[in-house]
Write a protein that holds these residues in place. Structure first.
Motif, short mmCIF file in Angstrom:
data_model
loop_
_atom_site.label_atom_id
_atom_site.label_comp_id
_atom_site.label_asym_id
_atom_site.label_seq_id
_atom_site.Cartn_x
_atom_site.Cartn_y
_atom_site.Cartn_z
N ALA A 129 0.83 -1.21 0.00
CA ALA A 129 0.00 0.00 0.00
C ALA A 129 0.86 1.25 0.00
CB ALA A 129 -0.93 -0.01 1.21
N LYS A 130 1.95 1.22 0.73
CA LYS A 130 2.87 2.36 0.76
C LYS A 130 3.46 2.62 -0.62
CE LYS A 130 6.89 4.10 3.31
NZ LYS A 130 7.86 3.79 4.39
N LEU A 131 3.80 1.55 -1.36
CA LEU A 131 4.33 1.69 -2.71
C LEU A 131 3.27 2.25 -3.65
CD1 LEU A 131 6.33 -1.66 -3.14
CD2 LEU A 131 7.27 0.62 -2.70
N PHE A 132 2.06 1.71 -3.59
CA PHE A 132 0.99 2.12 -4.51
C PHE A 132 0.42 3.49 -4.17
CE2 PHE A 132 0.90 -2.38 -5.68
CZ PHE A 132 0.78 -2.27 -7.06
N ASN A 133 0.74 4.00 -3.00
CA ASN A 133 0.28 5.34 -2.64
C ASN A 133 0.75 6.38 -3.64
OD1 ASN A 133 -1.08 7.11 -0.73
ND2 ASN A 133 0.96 7.86 -0.19
N GLU A 134 1.86 6.13 -4.30
CA GLU A 134 2.43 7.08 -5.27
C GLU A 134 1.81 6.97 -6.65
OE1 GLU A 134 4.61 9.30 -4.22
OE2 GLU A 134 4.47 8.38 -2.22
N TYR A 135 0.93 5.98 -6.86
CA TYR A 135 0.39 5.74 -8.20
C TYR A 135 -1.13 5.72 -8.15
CZ TYR A 135 5.24 4.45 -8.87
OH TYR A 135 6.61 4.48 -8.91
N GLU A 136 -1.72 6.90 -8.39
CA GLU A 136 -3.16 7.07 -8.21
C GLU A 136 -4.00 6.33 -9.25
OE1 GLU A 136 -4.25 11.13 -7.87
OE2 GLU A 136 -3.04 11.47 -6.06
N GLU A 137 -3.37 5.84 -10.31
CA GLU A 137 -4.14 5.10 -11.32
C GLU A 137 -4.58 3.72 -10.80
OE1 GLU A 137 0.25 4.62 -12.72
OE2 GLU A 137 -0.96 6.03 -11.56
N TYR A 138 -4.04 3.30 -9.66
CA TYR A 138 -4.42 2.01 -9.09
C TYR A 138 -5.50 2.17 -8.03
CZ TYR A 138 -0.60 -0.37 -11.45
OH TYR A 138 0.23 -0.90 -12.42
N ASP A 139 -6.63 1.53 -8.28
CA ASP A 139 -7.68 1.44 -7.26
C ASP A 139 -7.36 0.26 -6.35
OD1 ASP A 139 -9.94 2.09 -5.88
OD2 ASP A 139 -11.36 1.37 -7.39
N PHE A 206 -6.48 -6.36 -3.73
CA PHE A 206 -6.20 -6.09 -5.14
C PHE A 206 -5.78 -4.64 -5.35
CE2 PHE A 206 -9.33 -9.45 -4.87
CZ PHE A 206 -8.90 -10.39 -5.79
N PHE A 207 -4.78 -4.46 -6.19
CA PHE A 207 -4.38 -3.14 -6.68
C PHE A 207 -4.61 -3.18 -8.19
CE2 PHE A 207 -1.99 -4.06 -2.87
CZ PHE A 207 -2.07 -2.88 -2.13
N ASP A 208 -5.60 -2.43 -8.67
CA ASP A 208 -6.06 -2.59 -10.05
C ASP A 208 -5.99 -1.29 -10.84
OD1 ASP A 208 -7.63 -4.35 -12.05
OD2 ASP A 208 -8.79 -2.49 -11.96
N SER A 209 -5.46 -1.39 -12.06
CA SER A 209 -5.44 -0.27 -12.99
C SER A 209 -5.99 -0.75 -14.33
CB SER A 209 -4.02 0.26 -13.17
OG SER A 209 -3.26 -0.62 -13.97
N THR A 210 -6.11 0.14 -15.29
CA THR A 210 -6.56 -0.27 -16.62
C THR A 210 -5.54 -1.15 -17.32
OG1 THR A 210 -5.65 1.77 -17.55
CG2 THR A 210 -7.98 1.80 -16.94
N ALA A 211 -4.30 -1.10 -16.85
CA ALA A 211 -3.23 -1.87 -17.50
C ALA A 211 -3.01 -3.24 -16.89
CB ALA A 211 -1.93 -1.07 -17.46
N ASP A 212 -3.18 -3.36 -15.56
CA ASP A 212 -2.89 -4.63 -14.91
C ASP A 212 -3.49 -4.69 -13.51
OD1 ASP A 212 -1.25 -2.88 -13.53
OD2 ASP A 212 0.62 -3.64 -14.39
N THR A 213 -3.39 -5.85 -12.90
CA THR A 213 -3.87 -6.09 -11.54
C THR A 213 -2.80 -6.83 -10.75
OG1 THR A 213 -6.18 -6.25 -12.26
CG2 THR A 213 -5.64 -7.18 -10.11
N ILE A 214 -2.55 -6.36 -9.55
CA ILE A 214 -1.67 -7.06 -8.62
C ILE A 214 -2.54 -7.58 -7.49
CG2 ILE A 214 0.23 -6.84 -6.99
CD1 ILE A 214 -0.04 -4.47 -9.92
N GLU A 215 -2.43 -8.86 -7.21
CA GLU A 215 -3.26 -9.50 -6.19
C GLU A 215 -2.38 -10.11 -5.10
OE1 GLU A 215 -6.24 -13.38 -5.71
OE2 GLU A 215 -5.80 -12.57 -7.70
#
Length: 265
Positions: A129-139, A206-215
């Motif tokens: 979550a700390k890493l993905f905090n910098e990338y707002e395209e991921y829900d 799940f961390f999801d964007s239009t390009a990919d999903t990390i689970e």
């Protein structure tokens, strides 16, 4: 160490097996049907009845239900018996219980999940979550699944997981555990529950964007990991360095599995 099992359902039986494997002793079973489990000299219908017997207990491990956990904890704390609590769904009373523990100079260790694997999963999820905090395209969202006999929903583990993710993720503020009949708001983190069959426990993030999903997923194969972790927590709580018995030093206060892992990891 001498252990009192408060609650002798499926988890109680597994904790018993884990404790005996580590050469500890179960000296009391506290459960309305414990007389058929441990015999009349070890089975008690309530914590109060056990305490009145004068039986020597080093630590109690409590796995019951949300409606009985707080009275059980209160009796044990007042008797200054260190208690490990695995019951979930009672945390609204935690401030009151913490105050009592401090007043009585007692010791309590609680966790929504005692599995070492789950505790490491919490840390992995927090870091992600700390890493993905910098990338707002991921829900971000997730779900949890448990057996159809589980008393609470969402699980305590799910709540802990979501709380840790929200702490690291600025764009998400509000957890939503119920089924939604509308699109979630951008600041909501949706984490619903499923109850079916005999599933020991599955938690997925799940961390999801239009390009990919990390689970990220933790799947429990059985409750054995919970039981072993609870026994290990009991050993830590009374400063027991192994199966030989409690140490000379005494812990006081309220602790969680974070405190245990800080010493064993």
């Amino acid at each position: 160490m001498n252990i009192a099992l408060v609650g002798y359902g499926k988890m109680g039986h597994m904790i018993e097996a884990a404790a005996l494997e580590r050469q500890h002793r179960i000296v009391a079973y506290v459960d309305p049907v414990a007389f058929v489990a441990g015999g009349s000299d070890q089975g008690f219908a309530s914590v109060r009845e056990m305490l009145a017997s004068g039986i020597q207990v080093d630590v109690a491990i409590e796995f019951t239900r949300p409606d009985t956990a707080v009275p059980n904890i209160t009796e044990l704390v007042k008797a200054r018996i260190p208690v490990v609590v695995g019951t979930t769904g009672w945390y609204a009373a935690l401030p009151e219980i913490t105050k009592l523990v401090n007043e009585e100079k007692a010791a309590l260790l609680w966790s929504s999940n005692f599995s070492i694997g789950v505790q490491l999963f919490f840390r992995i999820a927090s870091y992600a979550a700390k890493l993905f905090n910098e990338y707002e395209e991921y829900d971000v969202g997730g779900f949890e699944a448990h057996h159809n006999k589980k008393a609470d929903s969402p699980s305590g583990t799910a709540k802990t997981l979501v709380e840790r993710v929200l702490k690291e993720l600025n764009r998400k503020i509000t957890p939503v555990y119920d089924t939604l009949d509308r699109p979630p708001s951008p600041e909501e983190l949706h984490f619903p529950s499923l109850r079916m069959g005999s599933v020991p426990g599955t938690h997925s993030l799940f961390f999801d964007s239009t390009a990919d999903t990390i689970e990220l997923t933790h799947t429990a194969r059985s409750r054995e990991g919970f039981a072993r972790g609870a026994v290990r927590a009991a050993e830590w709580l009374i400063r027991c360095t192994g199966p030989e018995g409690p140490g000379n030093l005494k812990r006081e206060g309220v602790f969680t599995m974070d405190d245990v892992l800080a010493h064993i990891s």
